[in-house]
Design a protein around this motif. Structure first.
Motif, short mmCIF file in Angstrom:
data_model
loop_
_atom_site.label_atom_id
_atom_site.label_comp_id
_atom_site.label_asym_id
_atom_site.label_seq_id
_atom_site.Cartn_x
_atom_site.Cartn_y
_atom_site.Cartn_z
N GLY A 1 -6.55 9.65 3.92
CA GLY A 1 -5.95 8.44 3.37
C GLY A 1 -4.81 8.69 2.40
N ASP A 2 -4.66 9.92 1.92
CA ASP A 2 -3.54 10.24 1.04
C ASP A 2 -2.26 10.34 1.86
OD1 ASP A 2 -5.17 10.31 -1.17
OD2 ASP A 2 -5.47 12.48 -1.10
N VAL A 3 -1.12 10.31 1.16
CA VAL A 3 0.15 10.47 1.86
C VAL A 3 0.86 11.73 1.39
CG1 VAL A 3 0.45 7.99 2.21
CG2 VAL A 3 1.46 9.06 0.19
N SER A 4 1.53 12.38 2.32
CA SER A 4 2.39 13.52 2.01
C SER A 4 3.83 13.07 2.21
CB SER A 4 2.06 14.71 2.92
OG SER A 4 0.72 15.12 2.76
N VAL A 5 4.68 13.40 1.24
CA VAL A 5 6.04 12.86 1.25
C VAL A 5 7.06 13.99 1.13
CG1 VAL A 5 7.66 11.31 0.11
CG2 VAL A 5 5.23 10.74 0.16
N ASP B 1 0.83 -1.20 0.00
CA ASP B 1 0.00 0.00 0.00
C ASP B 1 0.87 1.25 0.00
OD1 ASP B 1 -2.29 -1.57 0.11
OD2 ASP B 1 -2.37 -1.52 2.31
N LEU B 2 1.88 1.24 0.85
CA LEU B 2 2.77 2.40 0.95
C LEU B 2 3.50 2.65 -0.36
CD1 LEU B 2 4.13 4.60 2.64
CD2 LEU B 2 5.77 2.89 3.43
N CYS B 3 4.01 1.59 -0.96
CA CYS B 3 4.75 1.73 -2.22
C CYS B 3 3.86 2.25 -3.34
CB CYS B 3 5.39 0.41 -2.61
SG CYS B 3 6.78 -0.08 -1.55
N VAL B 4 2.60 1.79 -3.36
CA VAL B 4 1.66 2.28 -4.38
C VAL B 4 1.46 3.78 -4.22
CG1 VAL B 4 -0.77 2.25 -5.08
CG2 VAL B 4 0.44 0.10 -4.73
N GLN B 5 1.24 4.23 -2.98
CA GLN B 5 1.04 5.66 -2.72
C GLN B 5 2.27 6.47 -3.13
OE1 GLN B 5 -1.70 7.16 -1.72
NE2 GLN B 5 -2.67 6.15 0.01
#
Length: 236
Positions: free
Chosen positions: A153-157, A128-132
């Motif tokens: 549910g979105d990720v900020s990087v 899941d993390l890698c997809v995001q």
């Protein structure tokens, strides 16, 4: 034969009533979502998603059952809208209440290290993390310094310093500010909001069209910015 015709008339009336009720509820729900200021589904908070799903379920009942009063669908929807607006106001005033309803952002990568306990608590797999991350153009976990799972549910990087794209300030380059390039003519129609956004006027656009020996009816799209740089795409 008379009975058949009578049955057809009744069925036709019920169909017409069903269509009218569907149109009324459709317009009502559109207005309701506009009032609530709904965003894209992927950007919704938990409370917003719940309200939207409930509204869709409630609206189906009077649509399908013509014997059900139309108000039996409208009144619960109005109550849900009122609750959503009330909750939104309370969340603006109280951070604790917002945290209870929407949750809080959770860090899953800190200083380049994956926080496995946090991922297990969020029931988030490495896949899941890698997809995001890939959706943000990051294909290696080694490139990430910080990663935060937002409440929607979105990720900020934030990438590691040596992996970040240098800015104009980093390179010591001064880039002129030309503002936003907006569509000022779309399908032979002026877009007044875009003209105002770019501080342009219809008179200026008309003068550009005259210079290019083209009429507005021949324009499919015209874009421009506040520096009066433009691009014209003719209609096929």
């Amino acid at each position: 034969m008379i009975l058949v015709l009578g049955g057809n008339d009744i069925n036709g009336d019920l169909m017409l009533i069903s269509i009218i009720r569907t149109v009324i509820l459709y317009i009502f729900i559109l207005l309701a979502l506009r009032i609530m200021g709904k965003r894209q589904l992927s950007e919704m908070q938990t409370s917003e998603l719940v309200i939207t799903l409930l509204i869709s379920d409630i609206a189906v009942i009077p649509m399908q059952n013509t014997g059900q009063p139309l108000l039996s669908g409208i009144v619960p929807i109005l109550i849900l809208i009122s609750l959503e607006i009330l909750f939104s106001v309370i969340m603006l005033k109280s951070g604790n209440f917002r945290k209870i309803v929407c949750g809080s952002p959770e860090m899953v990568i800190k200083d380049g290290k994956i926080l496995q306990d946090q991922m297990r608590r969020l029931r988030m797999t490495t896949e899941d993390l890698c997809v995001q991350l890939r959706q943000q153009g990051i294909f290696s976990l080694e490139d990430v310094q910080y990663c935060i799972v937002e409440t929607n549910g979105d990720v900020s990087v934030l990438e590691k310093p040596d992996k970040r794209t240098p800015s104009a300030e980093d390179l010591g380059i001064e880039i002129p500010d030309k503002g936003i390039e907006a569509v000022v003519i779309n399908d032979s129609r002026y877009l007044s909001n875009s003209l105002e956004l770019c501080s342009l006027t219809k008179e200026w656009v008309d003068s550009v069209l005259r210079e290019n020996d083209i009429t507005i009816d021949e324009v499919f799209i015209m874009t421009a910015n506040r520096d009066k740089e433009y691009n014209i795409i003719r209609r096929d």
